[in-house]
Design a protein around this motif. Sequence first.
Motif, mmCIF file in Angstrom:
data_model
loop_
_atom_site.group_PDB
_atom_site.id
_atom_site.type_symbol
_atom_site.label_atom_id
_atom_site.label_comp_id
_atom_site.label_asym_id
_atom_site.label_seq_id
_atom_site.Cartn_x
_atom_site.Cartn_y
_atom_site.Cartn_z
ATOM 1 N N UNK A 41 0.932 -1.046 -0.379
ATOM 2 C CA UNK A 41 -0.184 0.189 0.207
ATOM 3 C C UNK A 41 1.354 1.092 0.167
ATOM 4 N N UNK A 42 0.449 2.379 -0.663
ATOM 5 C CA UNK A 42 0.976 3.470 -0.508
ATOM 6 C C UNK A 42 0.850 4.178 0.815
ATOM 7 N N UNK A 43 -0.003 4.487 1.438
ATOM 8 C CA UNK A 43 -0.434 5.120 2.424
ATOM 9 C C UNK A 43 -1.836 5.808 2.141
ATOM 10 N N UNK A 44 -2.014 6.810 3.444
ATOM 11 C CA UNK A 44 -2.968 7.640 3.471
ATOM 12 C C UNK A 44 -2.117 9.220 2.495
ATOM 13 N N UNK A 76 -9.733 5.383 -11.191
ATOM 14 C CA UNK A 76 -8.907 6.377 -11.056
ATOM 15 C C UNK A 76 -8.371 6.858 -9.542
ATOM 16 N N UNK A 77 -7.046 7.172 -9.436
ATOM 17 C CA UNK A 77 -6.619 7.800 -7.965
ATOM 18 C C UNK A 77 -6.564 9.514 -8.700
ATOM 19 N N UNK A 78 -7.373 10.247 -7.431
ATOM 20 C CA UNK A 78 -7.866 11.550 -7.997
ATOM 21 C C UNK A 78 -7.915 12.251 -6.958
ATOM 22 N N UNK A 98 -5.148 3.855 -11.685
ATOM 23 C CA UNK A 98 -5.946 3.573 -10.996
ATOM 24 C C UNK A 98 -5.051 2.925 -9.506
ATOM 25 N N UNK A 99 -6.083 2.882 -9.104
ATOM 26 C CA UNK A 99 -5.661 2.302 -7.184
ATOM 27 C C UNK A 99 -7.261 2.185 -6.991
ATOM 28 N N UNK A 100 -7.351 1.501 -6.127
ATOM 29 C CA UNK A 100 -8.446 1.927 -4.391
ATOM 30 C C UNK A 100 -7.605 1.641 -2.887
ATOM 31 N N UNK A 101 -9.418 2.152 -2.666
ATOM 32 C CA UNK A 101 -9.123 2.633 -1.186
ATOM 33 C C UNK A 101 -9.330 1.416 -0.142
ATOM 34 N N UNK A 102 -9.296 0.755 0.637
ATOM 35 C CA UNK A 102 -9.051 0.293 1.737
ATOM 36 C C UNK A 102 -10.321 0.904 2.544
ATOM 37 N N UNK A 103 -10.767 -0.457 3.515
ATOM 38 C CA UNK A 103 -11.483 0.461 4.462
ATOM 39 C C UNK A 103 -10.854 0.824 5.292
ATOM 40 N N UNK A 104 -9.613 1.134 5.135
ATOM 41 C CA UNK A 104 -8.740 2.307 6.669
ATOM 42 C C UNK A 104 -8.144 2.673 6.207
ATOM 43 N N UNK A 105 -8.197 3.750 4.393
ATOM 44 C CA UNK A 105 -8.447 4.545 3.762
ATOM 45 C C UNK A 105 -7.427 4.640 3.342
ATOM 46 N N UNK A 108 -1.873 0.761 -5.494
ATOM 47 C CA UNK A 108 -1.811 1.112 -6.748
ATOM 48 C C UNK A 108 -2.519 0.183 -7.104
ATOM 49 N N UNK A 109 -2.308 0.339 -8.821
ATOM 50 C CA UNK A 109 -3.222 -0.962 -8.791
ATOM 51 C C UNK A 109 -2.497 -0.769 -10.392
ATOM 52 N N UNK A 110 -2.645 0.510 -11.417
ATOM 53 C CA UNK A 110 -1.778 0.172 -12.500
ATOM 54 C C UNK A 110 -1.822 1.210 -13.377
ATOM 55 N N UNK A 111 -1.540 2.025 -14.095
ATOM 56 C CA UNK A 111 -1.576 3.409 -15.424
ATOM 57 C C UNK A 111 -2.812 2.795 -16.025
ATOM 58 N N UNK A 112 -3.283 4.004 -16.131
ATOM 59 C CA UNK A 112 -4.731 4.750 -16.526
ATOM 60 C C UNK A 112 -4.398 4.610 -18.505
ATOM 61 N N UNK A 113 -2.977 4.939 -18.669
ATOM 62 C CA UNK A 113 -3.027 4.925 -19.716
ATOM 63 C C UNK A 113 -1.777 4.205 -20.049
#
Length: 581
Positions: free
Chosen positions: A392-395, A419-421, A457-464, A468-473
Amino acid sequence: MKTSLKSQILRSFWIFRSLHRSFHRQHKFLGSPVFAQYEAVTHGEQPLPEYFNFASEVLDRWAQTEKDGKTLSNPALWWINGRGGEVRWSFEELGVLSRKVANILSDQCRLNRGDRILVILPRIPEWWLITVACIRAGITVIPGTTQLTAKDIRYRLQVSGAKCIVTTDAMAPVVESIAAESYGLQAKLMVSSGGGRDGWLSFNELLKEAPADHTCVKTKIEDPMMVYFTSGTTGAPKMAELSQGSLGFRPIANKRYWLDTTPLDVMWCTADTGWILTSLGAVFNPWVCGSCVFVHNMPQVEPSIILNTLSRFPITTILGAPTLFRMLVQNDLSSYKFMSLRHCISAGEPLNPEVMEQWKKKTGLDIHEAYGQTETGMACAVLKGMKIKPGSMGKACAPYDVQIVDEEANILPRGKEGEIAIRVKPNRPLGLFSRYVDNPEKTVETIRGDFHVTGDRGLMDEDGYIWFVGRADDIINSAGYRIGPFEVESALLEHPAVAEAAAVSSPDPLRGEVVKAFVVLSPAYTLQHKEKLTLELQEHVKKVTAPYKYPRKMEFVQQLPKTITGKIRRVELRKKEWEQV
């Protein structure tokens, strides 16, 4: 790392003493008049100041602290070359020297506030001097890696309109080969320990005679400070502009910003001077905290040099790309004792959880991940004291509100990939880049609804925590270097053997990912000597564009997958590569 009981006790004592002293020193200094005028801003009680200059408001205030008898325990800059050469500058010495350089830029190079300067220097003290001098004079710095070719330099000079270029005697002939095509270039400044060169100003000679009296320019907080050329999926690199506020004031406004160092810390960032990680980790963030910036003049990252340096010098914090740690854990670390090191940070690309585990097992130290881009600075991080979730990349780093959004800018639920924004409305947060210079269309494209979208692209877990999943481009991130496929493909197409080419990322155990080129040969060429042709094309790319962009892997194909309109489907080729892992 195997250590004796005595060594373990000694290390524990050292860490305890350092943490104890660091807490009090940090409280003392950050609560002192150095930043007292900004206390209301950091607490959200007042808006950002209209005017701010990092040199006068940060560096000169630390210099005054030294003059007032509160001598810092470490120098501001500590440079070594590995061959016995060493430079130590206090904040006061840094101030005197950078004022002299500011006068050189203004008087000898004829640069004015708002002008741009291209700085292509390796890890030498002059890079830091010139950077600080430009901030004093209100000149916009364009850092460039020493791996840039003549073509790269010509493009940067022409597009940026830079009026001055600074480099070494080794790079001078390369600049001379294209200088006549850069019509706005009015001065060439050379850093050299040897003699001069016709058509060049000698930095070393001018520094001896330059006056040390210089009045710092009164810059606004939104005034440009630095411009970085950042690669895209199509077209040539764009100019991302960063302001005094986004680089210099953000660490003041957010005291627990990602590095969280103190005046007792010795901070070593191993990144190339051409990348924003050096500005963040070896200029602005450590110096806001009064920390020592440590520099080793390494032509390239060598594990043995890194390990010996960590053992010999009192480095407390190290920052590098994941490739650094992947290289280090492959060594026998039992003979190295890192008595001072207590904080390790990885940034630039995702780090394998396996590497984190090996580093912890061999050294007893955790690796904290941080995530950001040229356009954002550090957006997420695992701060000191935070629970580490490997992978994880943290918060989110203050003042950012980082979310995962869909194509309509809707915030997605926890655990859902998107997408991470970063939220930019109703208020654009301090830290983001100002714009892509002379490219309003691309600047607007980064906004989706209320958010700046990163293209990752990424996702956020229940703890915030963000994963990282990968590039959208199609951007390729190899050992922390962002490489645009368009640049690689363009270089390949200049070779007569290449009819078509596509560049994508391919998995690599050391660099995370590398460039792979799929090549369709011209009718006149055959694959009778495949290995020879591969090497020839690789060397060709190294000469046409920066060497780090060359395709380390190459596959010759009969045709490339394309859309109905004829566009190459890189996504299909990239998927093929990564499905083999």
